[in-house]
Motif scaffolding. Sequence first.
Motif, PDB file in Angstrom:
ATOM      1  N   VAL A   1       0.864  -1.170   0.000  1.00 25.98           N
ATOM      2  CA  VAL A   1       0.000   0.000   0.000  1.00 25.98           C
ATOM      3  C   VAL A   1       0.905   1.225   0.000  1.00 25.98           C
ATOM      4  O   VAL A   1       1.718   1.401   0.905  1.00 25.98           O
ATOM      5  N   ILE A   2       0.779   2.050  -1.028  1.00 28.51           N
ATOM      6  CA  ILE A   2       1.621   3.242  -1.173  1.00 28.51           C
ATOM      7  C   ILE A   2       0.928   4.418  -0.487  1.00 28.51           C
ATOM      8  O   ILE A   2      -0.215   4.744  -0.795  1.00 28.51           O
ATOM      9  N   THR A   3       1.650   5.034   0.453  1.00 29.67           N
ATOM     10  CA  THR A   3       1.129   6.177   1.196  1.00 29.67           C
ATOM     11  C   THR A   3       2.205   7.262   1.249  1.00 29.67           C
ATOM     12  O   THR A   3       3.346   7.030   0.866  1.00 29.67           O
ATOM     13  N   LEU A   4       1.844   8.416   1.753  1.00 30.38           N
ATOM     14  CA  LEU A   4       2.845   9.445   2.015  1.00 30.38           C
ATOM     15  C   LEU A   4       3.566   9.103   3.303  1.00 30.38           C
ATOM     16  O   LEU A   4       2.925   8.737   4.292  1.00 30.38           O
ATOM     17  N   ALA A   5       4.882   9.230   3.289  1.00 27.27           N
ATOM     18  CA  ALA A   5       5.663   9.019   4.514  1.00 27.27           C
ATOM     19  C   ALA A   5       5.353  10.144   5.494  1.00 27.27           C
ATOM     20  O   ALA A   5       5.077  11.276   5.089  1.00 27.27           O
TER      21      ALA A   5
ATOM     22  N   ALA B   1       8.484   4.650 -11.475  1.00 27.02           N
ATOM     23  CA  ALA B   1       7.263   5.021 -12.192  1.00 27.02           C
ATOM     24  C   ALA B   1       6.433   5.992 -11.353  1.00 27.02           C
ATOM     25  O   ALA B   1       6.126   5.707 -10.196  1.00 27.02           O
ATOM     26  N   PRO B   2       6.071   7.140 -11.926  1.00 24.89           N
ATOM     27  CA  PRO B   2       5.208   8.068 -11.183  1.00 24.89           C
ATOM     28  C   PRO B   2       3.807   7.482 -11.023  1.00 24.89           C
ATOM     29  O   PRO B   2       3.278   6.878 -11.950  1.00 24.89           O
TER      30      PRO B   2
ATOM     31  N   GLU C   1       4.539  21.353  -6.454  1.00 24.62           N
ATOM     32  CA  GLU C   1       4.007  20.104  -6.991  1.00 24.62           C
ATOM     33  C   GLU C   1       4.940  18.967  -6.613  1.00 24.62           C
ATOM     34  O   GLU C   1       6.152  19.101  -6.714  1.00 24.62           O
ATOM     35  N   TYR C   2       4.364  17.876  -6.153  1.00 22.36           N
ATOM     36  CA  TYR C   2       5.125  16.707  -5.722  1.00 22.36           C
ATOM     37  C   TYR C   2       4.725  15.514  -6.577  1.00 22.36           C
ATOM     38  O   TYR C   2       3.539  15.212  -6.699  1.00 22.36           O
ATOM     39  N   THR C   3       5.715  14.842  -7.150  1.00 17.18           N
ATOM     40  CA  THR C   3       5.458  13.613  -7.884  1.00 17.18           C
ATOM     41  C   THR C   3       5.678  12.450  -6.924  1.00 17.18           C
ATOM     42  O   THR C   3       6.722  12.361  -6.282  1.00 17.18           O
ATOM     43  N   ILE C   4       4.696  11.593  -6.831  1.00 16.41           N
ATOM     44  CA  ILE C   4       4.774  10.420  -5.961  1.00 16.41           C
ATOM     45  C   ILE C   4       5.087   9.211  -6.845  1.00 16.41           C
ATOM     46  O   ILE C   4       4.381   8.952  -7.812  1.00 16.41           O
ATOM     47  N   TYR C   5       6.166   8.507  -6.505  1.00 17.84           N
ATOM     48  CA  TYR C   5       6.632   7.373  -7.297  1.00 17.84           C
ATOM     49  C   TYR C   5       6.231   6.052  -6.651  1.00 17.84           C
ATOM     50  O   TYR C   5       6.027   5.979  -5.440  1.00 17.84           O
TER      51      TYR C   5
END
Length: 144
Positions: free
Chosen positions: A4-8, A62-63, A74-78
């Motif tokens: 599960v990808i989340t923001l740290a 991969a974004p 702007e933040y790109t989440i990979y």
Amino acid sequence: RICVITLAEAHPLLQSGKTIKNINYQISANCSRLQNKVSGKSKRTCLFISQMQGAQFLTELAPLCRISSSDGEEYTIYSCIRGRLIEVNENILSNPALLQEKPSTEGYIAVVLPKFEESKSITQGLLTQKEYEEVLMKRRSSAS
């Protein structure tokens, strides 16, 4: 095996009191993570990867999405993990505050399923909570 990808918790969007303006899963003119359509009888349990159809394959770089804050940043989440994109969280599109209010539950970004043969090495490469906190402390002390 599911990631599960989340923001740290140390991500600037969670630290600086910024307001999220929007989240965009459109990566390029030809690639939208919203177009990811997984089908097959094991979509929900993801037990049989060979029976899953249509899931986008992601590399570590991969974004997944781009998040814009009200201050213009702007933040790109990979992805950070190689695997199949099982789902993106469309709920954060209509309620971006979930990313900040509940980042590790309802505010998740995506679910990725690594290849079975790579899942053990991925797991072994992860930091424990204590190791993560030590990395953060070192970053903060070197920035001071």
